[in-house]
Design a protein around this motif. Structure first.
Motif, PDB file in Angstrom:
ATOM      1  N   ASN A  65       0.839  -1.204   0.000  1.00 46.27           N
ATOM      2  CA  ASN A  65       0.000   0.000   0.000  1.00 46.27           C
ATOM      3  C   ASN A  65       0.874   1.254   0.000  1.00 46.27           C
ATOM      4  O   ASN A  65       0.600   2.220  -0.705  1.00 46.27           O
ATOM      5  N   ASN A 202      -2.559  -6.942  -4.003  1.00 41.70           N
ATOM      6  CA  ASN A 202      -1.467  -7.615  -3.280  1.00 41.70           C
ATOM      7  C   ASN A 202      -0.702  -8.570  -4.193  1.00 41.70           C
ATOM      8  O   ASN A 202       0.526  -8.662  -4.125  1.00 41.70           O
ATOM      9  N   ASP A 272      -8.355  -7.071   4.400  1.00 50.90           N
ATOM     10  CA  ASP A 272      -7.485  -7.817   5.321  1.00 50.90           C
ATOM     11  C   ASP A 272      -8.224  -8.254   6.588  1.00 50.90           C
ATOM     12  O   ASP A 272      -7.888  -9.273   7.195  1.00 50.90           O
TER      13      ASP A 272
END
Ligand SMILES: [Ca+2]
Length: 342
Positions: A65, A202, A272
């Motif tokens: 991120n 990701n 997450d």
């Protein structure tokens, strides 16, 4: 008569011990491209910190991120705010294995390619410093010391785990399980990507690493975008959390309150946080066993996860993972608010 009595005693003892059983504890390394809330990594760590089922043995950081400097600073600060800075933070990979910074990366979401210093976290930098050991060395040492006992919650690009697998022969076999937030499964509903049309962020940041991990044989529980898209952090849950007044709830309220206040349409998905919640309570999610592989060819499908019920040409021998595709959002949010707010 005597044997009958002892049988009833045994039954009573068994029932008594079943009632007294504490929840099964997962000993986990949290591997994260961390940033404080409203970032999902911050909310996910808050959930883990508030849950007795999870024993966090260390936090390892990775670029994703934001860059790893920010991940380190924010993770240290979050643990300090939570009063849990006995948990060590170990600096991991500052760059993906092969993915290079380019015009697409710098003009789209994510700062994994940045060399900027970490911005000052709310309330200042934490007093405690990073551990001296690297993320990969920490992972390898911890897993080797307790083979078959340590799990990894991987909620960022998979660079650190791939490095541990490649540098330490025995590592993959000794990891008990991984719970990964990543991927988008086009063969299931809600399977579009978010970094490119079909790639999830990701996995797209480090496709080479993800391919190593999915092919490693480590048992994998996967929370892809498909399940995140069934979630919502609704205003009522935010209000309940904000009113609870725990240190992490106060942090989340300060960081997210202004947006919830001015934007009545704000109801973010959870990413997450789903991975962590599914480890705490697997009954929250529905799963399918699928072969999951990653395209790391440098073409239009770079970083795309591809999943199927049986092997297809190119994916022979790739193991299956447990892939989440649905979640009970009401129970999930109840858990989330209850654990962080207590
Ligand atoms: Ca993350």
């Amino acid at each position: 008569m005597r044997s009958g009595l002892s049988r009833s005693c045994a039954v009573i003892l068994l029932v008594g011990s079943a009632r007294a059983q504490p929840p099964a504890v997962h000993h986990v390394i949290v591997d994260t491209d961390f940033a404080l809330p409203p970032q999902d990594d911050g909310l996910a760590l808050a959930l883990a910190l508030g849950s007795p089922e999870i024993d966090i043995v260390g936090v390892t950081t990775v670029a994703g991120n934001f860059n790893v400097a920010r991940a380190n600073a924010d993770a240290l600060r979050m643990l300090e705010i939570a009063g849990r800075d006995t948990i060590g933070v170990y600096a991991g990979a500052g760059r993906p294995l092969a993915h290079q910074k380019d015009a697409y990366a710098t003009s789209h979401y994510g700062k994994w390619w940045s060399d900027d210093p970490a911005p000052t976290p709310p309330g200042g930098f934490a007093k405690k410093a990073l551990e001296r050991e690297s993320a990969v060395d920490f992972m390898a040492r911890t897993v080797a010391a307790r083979p078959g006992e340590v799990e990894i919650i991987a909620i960022g690009p998979l660079t650190n785990v791939a490095n541990a697998i490649r540098q330490h022969p025995g590592f993959a076999k000794a990891v008990k399980r991984m719970t990964i937030m990543g991927g988008a499964i086009a063969s299931l509903a809600d399977g579009a990507g978010n970094a490119t049309p079909n790639a999830e962020f990701n996995i797209w940041v480090d496709p080479e690493a993800a391919r190593v991990v999915f092919r490693s044989g480590i048992p994998i529980e996967l929370s892809p975008l498909n399940v995140s898209r069934k979630t919502v952090f609704d205003r009522a849950s935010f209000d309940r959390l904000a009113q609870s007044g725990s240190p992490l709830a106060r942090l989340i309220a300060a960081q997210m309150g202004p947006r919830f206040g001015r934007d009545t349409t704000y109801h973010p998905h959870m990413y997450d946080e789903v991975a962590v919640a599914s480890l705490i309570d697997p009954t929250l999610v529905k799963t399918k066993r699928l072969i999951v592989d990653v395209d790391d060819s440098h073409g239009i499908n770079y970083g795309v996860t591809v999943a199927g019920t049986e092997a297809w040409p190119g994916a022979e021998g790739v193991p299956t993972a447990s892939v989440q595709y649905d979640i009970d959002n009401a129970r999930f949010m109840q858990l989330f608010v209850g654990r962080i707010g207590k």
